[in-house]
Design a protein around this motif. Structure first.
Motif, PDB file in Angstrom:
ATOM      1  N   PRO A  58       0.863  -1.224  -0.047  1.00  0.00           N
ATOM      2  CA  PRO A  58      -0.094  -0.060   0.001  1.00  0.00           C
ATOM      3  C   PRO A  58       0.875   1.211   0.024  1.00  0.00           C
ATOM      4  O   PRO A  58       1.853   1.338   0.591  1.00  0.00           O
ATOM      5  N   GLU A  59       0.307   2.326  -0.582  1.00  0.00           N
ATOM      6  CA  GLU A  59       0.952   3.637  -0.464  1.00  0.00           C
ATOM      7  C   GLU A  59       1.102   3.908   0.924  1.00  0.00           C
ATOM      8  O   GLU A  59       0.045   3.885   2.001  1.00  0.00           O
ATOM      9  N   HIS A  60       2.117   4.564   1.124  1.00  0.00           N
ATOM     10  CA  HIS A  60       2.424   5.292   2.603  1.00  0.00           C
ATOM     11  C   HIS A  60       2.349   4.224   3.729  1.00  0.00           C
ATOM     12  O   HIS A  60       2.311   4.183   4.800  1.00  0.00           O
ATOM     13  N   PHE A  61       2.915   3.033   3.263  1.00  0.00           N
ATOM     14  CA  PHE A  61       3.109   1.695   4.056  1.00  0.00           C
ATOM     15  C   PHE A  61       4.104   2.046   5.400  1.00  0.00           C
ATOM     16  O   PHE A  61       4.966   2.813   5.075  1.00  0.00           O
ATOM     17  N   SER A  62       3.697   1.878   6.417  1.00  0.00           N
ATOM     18  CA  SER A  62       4.351   2.114   7.778  1.00  0.00           C
ATOM     19  C   SER A  62       4.572   0.954   8.712  1.00  0.00           C
ATOM     20  O   SER A  62       5.059   1.024   9.619  1.00  0.00           O
ATOM     21  N   GLY A  63       4.307  -0.212   8.159  1.00  0.00           N
ATOM     22  CA  GLY A  63       4.429  -1.263   9.083  1.00  0.00           C
ATOM     23  C   GLY A  63       5.770  -1.895   8.735  1.00  0.00           C
ATOM     24  O   GLY A  63       6.736  -1.487   8.638  1.00  0.00           O
ATOM     25  N   LYS A  64       5.583  -3.349   9.139  1.00  0.00           N
ATOM     26  CA  LYS A  64       7.038  -4.082   9.047  1.00  0.00           C
ATOM     27  C   LYS A  64       7.021  -4.769   7.677  1.00  0.00           C
ATOM     28  O   LYS A  64       6.129  -5.251   7.351  1.00  0.00           O
TER      29      LYS A  64
END
Length: 103
Positions: A58-64
């Protein structure tokens, strides 16, 4: 030591020219030939295929995210550069850590 030098030589050979990247991106003359003859795709079809392959992130992914380095990064590095908040790990560094722990 011979095996190590053979592996190092293979990396130099692959990284020292743009055949692999050109083949994956269908961006060089030899790469376009491989795309057409082996995969039966032109550049536009190849681009659509690659976009679909990377669309799971996904766009702007911020997970691991676990990176499994199997190529030169020609496809993944531009995507990863747009995700400064993502926590990236990679299989290579994990394998090194496990080997170090094992002794």
């Amino acid at each position: 030591m011979e095996r190590k030098e053979a592996i190092r030589g293979a990396y130099r050979m692959t990284g020292g020219n743009n055949f692999y990247d050109g083949m994956i991106t269908c961006s060089t003359l030899s790469g376009k030939a491989v795309c057409r003859l082996v995969w039966a795709m032109n550049k536009a079809e190849n681009d659509a295929y690659l976009e679909k392959a990377m669309s799971g992130i996904p766009e702007h992914f911020s997970g691991k995210l676990l990176e499994v380095p199997v190529g030169t990064g020609i496809l993944t590095m531009p995507v990863y550069q747009t995700m400064p908040e993502a926590d990236m790990g990679n299989l290579k560094s994990m394998a090194w850590f496990i080997c170090r722990k094992a002794g």
